[in-house]
Design a protein around this motif. Structure first.
Motif, PDB file in Angstrom:
ATOM      1  N   ILE A 175       1.002  -1.576   0.273  1.00  0.00           N
ATOM      2  CA  ILE A 175      -0.047  -0.051   0.144  1.00  0.00           C
ATOM      3  C   ILE A 175       0.637   1.052   0.441  1.00  0.00           C
ATOM      4  N   TYR A 201      -2.554  -1.360  -2.755  1.00  0.00           N
ATOM      5  CA  TYR A 201      -3.683  -0.847  -2.917  1.00  0.00           C
ATOM      6  C   TYR A 201      -3.147   0.604  -2.348  1.00  0.00           C
ATOM      7  N   ALA A 203      -3.784   4.713  -1.100  1.00  0.00           N
ATOM      8  CA  ALA A 203      -4.655   5.426   0.541  1.00  0.00           C
ATOM      9  C   ALA A 203      -4.437   6.997  -0.161  1.00  0.00           C
ATOM     10  N   PRO A 282      -1.197   5.304   4.450  1.00  0.00           N
ATOM     11  CA  PRO A 282      -1.480   4.041   4.274  1.00  0.00           C
ATOM     12  C   PRO A 282      -1.766   3.938   5.244  1.00  0.00           C
ATOM     13  N   VAL A 286      -4.563   0.647   6.808  1.00  0.00           N
ATOM     14  CA  VAL A 286      -4.682  -0.087   7.125  1.00  0.00           C
ATOM     15  C   VAL A 286      -5.233  -0.255   8.309  1.00  0.00           C
ATOM     16  N   VAL A 300       4.467  -1.922   3.357  1.00  0.00           N
ATOM     17  CA  VAL A 300       3.593   0.260   3.573  1.00  0.00           C
ATOM     18  C   VAL A 300       4.783   0.782   3.414  1.00  0.00           C
TER      19      VAL A 300
END
Length: 315
Positions: A175, A201, A203, A282, A286, A300
């Protein structure tokens, strides 16, 4: 449109080796407990010039021919790309001009100037930024290195994910924060080729959620001047980054301003490292979405550590 390839990323990795750090991956059992997952933090806050953007900027600058380099480079940036481009230009000994919003943190303006670049201020909107920049290029004839919508920059940013998967085995997901999408696109470029099983992902702040809205709508939605503490994430996706995002990102998760600040404080307090608000997005995502990341091994990306210490968001 030139689409960067895996070979471009691998070439970038070799080209920039003398000019960037191979940043460490840190862990925190306390943060893992809060997240209900195993988190591996790729610390680009410890990168040269304090941000991952040293990768893409160095790839662009050191990929120029001597004739191109002699004209210098120019960009527009809220801070980190401008700082990193001026760093790379200084390493090569060529001129650099950076158009920055007048509202950009003074620490970031000072950092750009400190590496020897000329700072030209504009109003804090995409419209003003691009108009002012057009004047600079007309005046200097410099090579434009876009902060994110540039194949050389994306290939450079992709080297971060390459290092991460070499350092950490069996990741389930990665992410990263998303503004214009340069880091996320580089991550997509690398992982889709080298580790296609890893979910990607992004963010984003709720107050600058144009990428999330674009993702849902299936086309780019651009905000002109969103307000968020995550000043590095105020810019919209462009055609090249959108191409990677729509093809390879699993989801874009949004977080509130308070969640960003809380995650930033958590990293400072528990991991003893300095990150800027954009880097905390991020982790905030999470922590907000335990059902998505429960029991997973998650990379991350902490994108930068350039903070104005006189204007910390919790003061």
């Amino acid at each position: 449109m030139i689409i960067p390839t895996l070979d471009d990323m691998l070439a970038a990795h070799e080209r920039i080796k003398p000019h960037v750090h191979r940043t460490p991956v840190l862990t925190s059992s306390h943060v893992d407990g809060l997240a209900g997952a195993q988190l591996f933090f790729k610390c680009e806050n410890l990168q040269k010039a304090g941000a991952f953007k040293a990768r893409g900027a160095s790839n662009a600058v050191f990929g120029l021919s001597d004739a191109e380099a002699a004209r210098g480079v120019a960009t527009h940036s809220s801070g980190n790309h401008g700082t990193c481009l001026s760093y790379a230009a200084g390493r090569r000994g060529i001129p650099c001009t950076v158009v920055m919003p007048r509202t950009a943190p003074q620490a970031k303006k000072d950092a750009v100037a400190g590496y020897g670049a000329r700072v030209v201020e504009c109003e804090p909107s995409v419209t003003s930024r691009e108009a002012t920049f057009a004047e600079v290029v007309a005046e200097t004839g410099a090579e434009f290195v876009h902060p994110y919508n540039d194949p050389r920059v994306i290939a450079g940013q992709g080297t971060c994910a390459k290092e991460m998967i070499e350092n950490v085995e069996s990741l389930d997901a990665v992410i990263a924060p998303i503004g214009g999408g340069g880091m996320v696109s580089g991550t997509c470029l690398t992982l889709s080729n080298l580790a296609p099983n890893i979910k990607i992902y992004a963010a984003e702040p709720e107050q600058a959620d144009d990428a999330a809205r674009s993702f849902k709508a299936g086309h780019i939605i651009a905000d002109d001047a969103p307000e968020t503490v995550a000043d590095g994430l105020r810019v919209p996706l462009k055609d090249l980054t959108w191409r990677f995002v729509k093809s390879h990102v699993t989801d874009i998760l949004t977080v509130s301003e308070q969640e960003i600040v809380d995650a930033m404080k958590l990293i400072w307090k528990r991991m003893k490292i300095v990150v800027e608000p954009s880097s905390a997005v991020p982790l905030a995502a999470v922590l907000k979405n335990p059902d998505v990341f429960a029991q997973k091994r998650v990379g991350v990306i902490l994108t930068g550590g350039n903070v104005d210490l006189d204007k910390l968001p919790w003061l």
